[in-house]
Design a protein around this motif. Structure first.
Motif, PDB file in Angstrom:
ATOM      1  N   ALA A 193       0.950  -1.252   0.464  1.00 34.69           N
ATOM      2  CA  ALA A 193      -0.162  -0.006   0.304  1.00 34.69           C
ATOM      3  C   ALA A 193       0.867   1.304   0.053  1.00 34.69           C
ATOM      4  CB  ALA A 193      -1.164   0.674   1.417  1.00 34.69           C
ATOM      5  N   PRO A 194       0.682   2.086  -0.270  1.00 34.06           N
ATOM      6  CA  PRO A 194       1.140   3.697  -1.404  1.00 34.06           C
ATOM      7  C   PRO A 194       1.151   3.974   0.426  1.00 34.06           C
ATOM      8  CG  PRO A 194      -0.281   3.710  -1.927  1.00 34.06           C
ATOM      9  CD  PRO A 194      -0.386   2.201  -2.014  1.00 34.06           C
ATOM     10  N   PRO A 195       1.930   5.601   1.054  1.00 35.30           N
ATOM     11  CA  PRO A 195       2.154   6.132   1.591  1.00 35.30           C
ATOM     12  C   PRO A 195       0.857   6.403   1.052  1.00 35.30           C
ATOM     13  CG  PRO A 195       3.229   6.945   0.632  1.00 35.30           C
ATOM     14  CD  PRO A 195       3.181   5.367   0.408  1.00 35.30           C
ATOM     15  N   VAL A 196      -0.572   7.477   2.558  1.00 31.76           N
ATOM     16  CA  VAL A 196      -1.296   8.277   2.774  1.00 31.76           C
ATOM     17  C   VAL A 196      -1.122   9.846   2.070  1.00 31.76           C
ATOM     18  CG1 VAL A 196      -3.778   9.367   2.860  1.00 31.76           C
ATOM     19  CG2 VAL A 196      -3.133   6.502   3.795  1.00 31.76           C
ATOM     20  N   PRO A 197      -0.872  10.565   0.981  1.00 30.80           N
ATOM     21  CA  PRO A 197      -1.046  11.676   1.289  1.00 30.80           C
ATOM     22  C   PRO A 197      -1.294  12.918   1.490  1.00 30.80           C
ATOM     23  CG  PRO A 197      -1.304  11.017  -1.256  1.00 30.80           C
ATOM     24  CD  PRO A 197      -1.713  10.145  -0.334  1.00 30.80           C
ATOM     25  N   ARG A 198      -0.596  13.967   3.204  1.00 27.54           N
ATOM     26  CA  ARG A 198      -1.078  14.001   4.169  1.00 27.54           C
ATOM     27  C   ARG A 198      -2.329  15.326   3.982  1.00 27.54           C
ATOM     28  NH1 ARG A 198       4.013  16.700   7.602  1.00 27.54           N
ATOM     29  NH2 ARG A 198       4.374  14.452   8.698  1.00 27.54           N
ATOM     30  N   VAL A 199      -2.473  15.204   2.208  1.00 26.16           N
ATOM     31  CA  VAL A 199      -3.481  16.089   1.735  1.00 26.16           C
ATOM     32  C   VAL A 199      -5.066  16.062   1.871  1.00 26.16           C
ATOM     33  CG1 VAL A 199      -3.558  15.515  -0.773  1.00 26.16           C
ATOM     34  CG2 VAL A 199      -3.682  18.059  -0.529  1.00 26.16           C
ATOM     35  N   LEU A 200      -4.943  14.469   1.940  1.00 31.48           N
ATOM     36  CA  LEU A 200      -6.090  13.586   1.734  1.00 31.48           C
ATOM     37  C   LEU A 200      -6.670  13.767   3.225  1.00 31.48           C
ATOM     38  CD1 LEU A 200      -5.906  10.256   0.454  1.00 31.48           C
ATOM     39  CD2 LEU A 200      -6.709  12.371  -0.809  1.00 31.48           C
ATOM     40  N   TRP A 201      -6.328  14.218   4.431  1.00 35.28           N
ATOM     41  CA  TRP A 201      -6.828  14.638   5.629  1.00 35.28           C
ATOM     42  C   TRP A 201      -7.420  15.850   5.194  1.00 35.28           C
ATOM     43  CZ3 TRP A 201      -7.305  11.769   9.573  1.00 35.28           C
ATOM     44  CH2 TRP A 201      -6.550  10.540  10.107  1.00 35.28           C
ATOM     45  N   LEU A 202      -7.178  17.075   4.737  1.00 36.57           N
ATOM     46  CA  LEU A 202      -6.843  18.446   4.171  1.00 36.57           C
ATOM     47  C   LEU A 202      -8.680  18.160   3.568  1.00 36.57           C
ATOM     48  CD1 LEU A 202      -7.578  21.630   4.649  1.00 36.57           C
ATOM     49  CD2 LEU A 202      -5.908  21.413   3.109  1.00 36.57           C
ATOM     50  N   ASN A 203      -8.650  17.713   2.122  1.00 36.32           N
ATOM     51  CA  ASN A 203      -9.231  17.475   1.780  1.00 36.32           C
ATOM     52  C   ASN A 203     -10.503  16.818   1.879  1.00 36.32           C
ATOM     53  OD1 ASN A 203      -7.685  17.807  -0.552  1.00 36.32           O
ATOM     54  ND2 ASN A 203      -7.660  15.867  -1.496  1.00 36.32           N
ATOM     55  N   THR A 204     -10.637  15.454   3.154  1.00 34.53           N
ATOM     56  CA  THR A 204     -12.427  15.047   4.378  1.00 34.53           C
ATOM     57  C   THR A 204     -11.952  16.054   4.133  1.00 34.53           C
ATOM     58  OG1 THR A 204     -10.444  13.080   3.978  1.00 34.53           O
ATOM     59  CG2 THR A 204     -12.264  13.328   5.797  1.00 34.53           C
ATOM     60  N   GLY A 205     -11.766  17.221   5.072  1.00 38.90           N
ATOM     61  CA  GLY A 205     -12.456  18.351   5.982  1.00 38.90           C
ATOM     62  C   GLY A 205     -13.357  19.110   5.265  1.00 38.90           C
ATOM     63  N   GLN A 264      -7.537  16.439  -4.608  1.00 39.84           N
ATOM     64  CA  GLN A 264      -7.041  15.251  -5.245  1.00 39.84           C
ATOM     65  C   GLN A 264      -6.138  15.385  -6.397  1.00 39.84           C
ATOM     66  OE1 GLN A 264      -8.659  13.960  -2.838  1.00 39.84           O
ATOM     67  NE2 GLN A 264      -9.955  12.518  -3.386  1.00 39.84           N
ATOM     68  N   LEU A 265      -5.708  16.290  -6.878  1.00 37.40           N
ATOM     69  CA  LEU A 265      -5.464  15.545  -8.584  1.00 37.40           C
ATOM     70  C   LEU A 265      -3.602  16.239  -7.806  1.00 37.40           C
ATOM     71  CD1 LEU A 265      -6.411  18.312 -10.901  1.00 37.40           C
ATOM     72  CD2 LEU A 265      -6.326  15.595 -10.911  1.00 37.40           C
ATOM     73  N   LEU A 266      -3.328  17.033  -6.129  1.00 39.90           N
ATOM     74  CA  LEU A 266      -2.415  17.194  -5.556  1.00 39.90           C
ATOM     75  C   LEU A 266      -2.071  15.850  -4.913  1.00 39.90           C
ATOM     76  CD1 LEU A 266      -0.060  19.095  -4.876  1.00 39.90           C
ATOM     77  CD2 LEU A 266      -1.623  19.891  -2.515  1.00 39.90           C
ATOM     78  N   THR A 301      -9.754   6.962  -5.914  1.00 46.47           N
ATOM     79  CA  THR A 301     -10.261   8.510  -5.860  1.00 46.47           C
ATOM     80  C   THR A 301     -10.598   8.908  -6.994  1.00 46.47           C
ATOM     81  OG1 THR A 301      -7.703   8.334  -6.421  1.00 46.47           O
ATOM     82  CG2 THR A 301      -8.127   8.327  -3.521  1.00 46.47           C
ATOM     83  N   GLY A 302      -9.964   7.934  -8.479  1.00 48.69           N
ATOM     84  CA  GLY A 302     -10.881   8.660  -9.915  1.00 48.69           C
ATOM     85  C   GLY A 302     -12.152   8.471  -9.728  1.00 48.69           C
ATOM     86  N   MET A 303     -12.470   6.791 -10.043  1.00 45.10           N
ATOM     87  CA  MET A 303     -14.019   6.912  -9.548  1.00 45.10           C
ATOM     88  C   MET A 303     -14.521   8.205  -9.069  1.00 45.10           C
ATOM     89  SD  MET A 303     -14.501   5.026 -12.067  1.00 45.10           S
ATOM     90  CE  MET A 303     -16.257   4.408 -11.503  1.00 45.10           C
ATOM     91  N   HIS A 304     -14.909   8.608  -7.546  1.00 41.48           N
ATOM     92  CA  HIS A 304     -14.702   9.267  -6.756  1.00 41.48           C
ATOM     93  C   HIS A 304     -14.775  10.624  -6.994  1.00 41.48           C
ATOM     94  CE1 HIS A 304     -15.335  11.746  -3.123  1.00 41.48           C
ATOM     95  NE2 HIS A 304     -16.488  11.036  -3.038  1.00 41.48           N
ATOM     96  N   GLY A 305     -13.503  11.388  -8.161  1.00 43.59           N
ATOM     97  CA  GLY A 305     -13.450  12.567  -8.410  1.00 43.59           C
ATOM     98  C   GLY A 305     -14.358  13.096  -9.609  1.00 43.59           C
ATOM     99  N   VAL A 331     -10.877   5.347   4.206  1.00 41.09           N
ATOM    100  CA  VAL A 331     -10.565   4.079   5.159  1.00 41.09           C
ATOM    101  C   VAL A 331      -9.850   3.312   4.643  1.00 41.09           C
ATOM    102  CG1 VAL A 331     -11.809   1.782   7.134  1.00 41.09           C
ATOM    103  CG2 VAL A 331     -12.840   4.399   7.105  1.00 41.09           C
ATOM    104  N   LEU A 332     -10.027   2.831   3.524  1.00 45.39           N
ATOM    105  CA  LEU A 332      -9.282   1.566   3.110  1.00 45.39           C
ATOM    106  C   LEU A 332      -7.944   2.055   2.665  1.00 45.39           C
ATOM    107  CD1 LEU A 332     -12.116   0.335   0.399  1.00 45.39           C
ATOM    108  CD2 LEU A 332     -10.930  -0.865   2.294  1.00 45.39           C
ATOM    109  N   LEU A 333      -7.678   3.603   2.731  1.00 47.38           N
ATOM    110  CA  LEU A 333      -6.808   4.082   1.883  1.00 47.38           C
ATOM    111  C   LEU A 333      -5.662   3.977   2.955  1.00 47.38           C
ATOM    112  CD1 LEU A 333      -7.291   6.503  -0.882  1.00 47.38           C
ATOM    113  CD2 LEU A 333      -7.055   4.873  -1.250  1.00 47.38           C
TER     114      LEU A 333
END
Length: 235
Positions: free
Chosen positions: A82-94, A136-138, A163-167, A217-219
């Motif tokens: 599994a790749p590391p989760v980019p920190r920006v995903l936390w911001l994206n969730t908010g 998400q692109l970032l 992430t692409g399908m959700h986007g 949760v998966l990622l």
């Protein structure tokens, strides 16, 4: 197969909860009083557009449930990294939470006929959604810069796929949201139709927020713990 059954049960349960919440499963012939239904509504008085959207969301939920099931099954193989989760995903969730909250405010403003507040909330939701897509692109760019390309590992492929399908679903929702926002600025817009459009957008965004939280949760690497709990419940 056990994981697939769990996700199907979750999707079906969510669908029945939504149907009950919207009074589609009610029995109007057993209720007292005078009932009337407009031509564009079903026997329960609910607009057919909401029923159609509910069916569409059930299809989307089933699609993502199958993706998640495939994710669970594929992660059991030895080549899974599994790749590391980019920190920006936390911001994206908010940010996506803020978009959902803004649409809830828009629904309330539309029901109270506060047009200025409704327009502001709709614009805020659209802007937040665009920021979410940019984030998400970032995240994709950060993963590529770290060498986590699509073809390197199956886990990377699932990251880009989910992430692409959700986007894409967010992007499609922005088209509808833009249409509603354009009608909100028209002086001769029908209040009932406009309110219905705002409610449909809010339903769609709330659902996509729910889907994104499941994807996150998966990622984030919590899928293994969830899988272990599911196995314990099914044994």
């Amino acid at each position: 197969m056990s994981v697939i059954l769990v996700f199907l049960v979750v999707v079906i349960g969510f669908s029945f909860w939504w149907l009950f919440h919207q009074r589609i499963l009610s029995k109007p012939w057993l209720e007292q009083g005078v009932h009337s239904a407009l031509p564009e509504t079903d026997v329960s008085g609910m607009p057919t557009a909401k029923i159609a959207l509910g069916i569409f969301l059930a299809v989307i939920g089933s699609l993502f449930a199958l993706f998640a099931s495939a994710y669970f099954m594929r992660m059991e193989y030895a080549d899974w990294q599994a790749p590391p989760v980019p920190r920006v995903l936390w911001l994206n969730t908010g940010i996506l939470v803020l978009a959902s909250v803004a649409l809830s405010c828009a629904v309330r403003a539309a029901r109270e006929a506060r047009m200025d507040m409704m327009r502001l909330a709709l614009a805020a939701a659209g802007l937040a959604s665009l920021v979410f897509l940019a984030g998400q692109l970032l995240a994709w760019r950060d993963l590529s810069a770290a060498g986590h390309y699509l073809e390197v590992n199956p886990a990377n492929s699932f990251f880009y796929l989910l992430t692409g399908m959700h986007g894409l679903h967010i992007l499609g929702g922005l088209v509808a949201l833009g249409n509603v926002l354009a009608r909100a600025w028209q002086e001769d817009a029908e209040p009932d139709r406009l309110r219905l459009g705002v409610e449909l957008c809010a339903m769609y965004w709330h659902f996509l927020l729910f889907v994104w939280l499941a994807i996150f949760v998966l990622l984030a690497g919590w899928a293994g713990d969830f899988l272990a709990v599911c196995r314990q419940l099914l044994t």
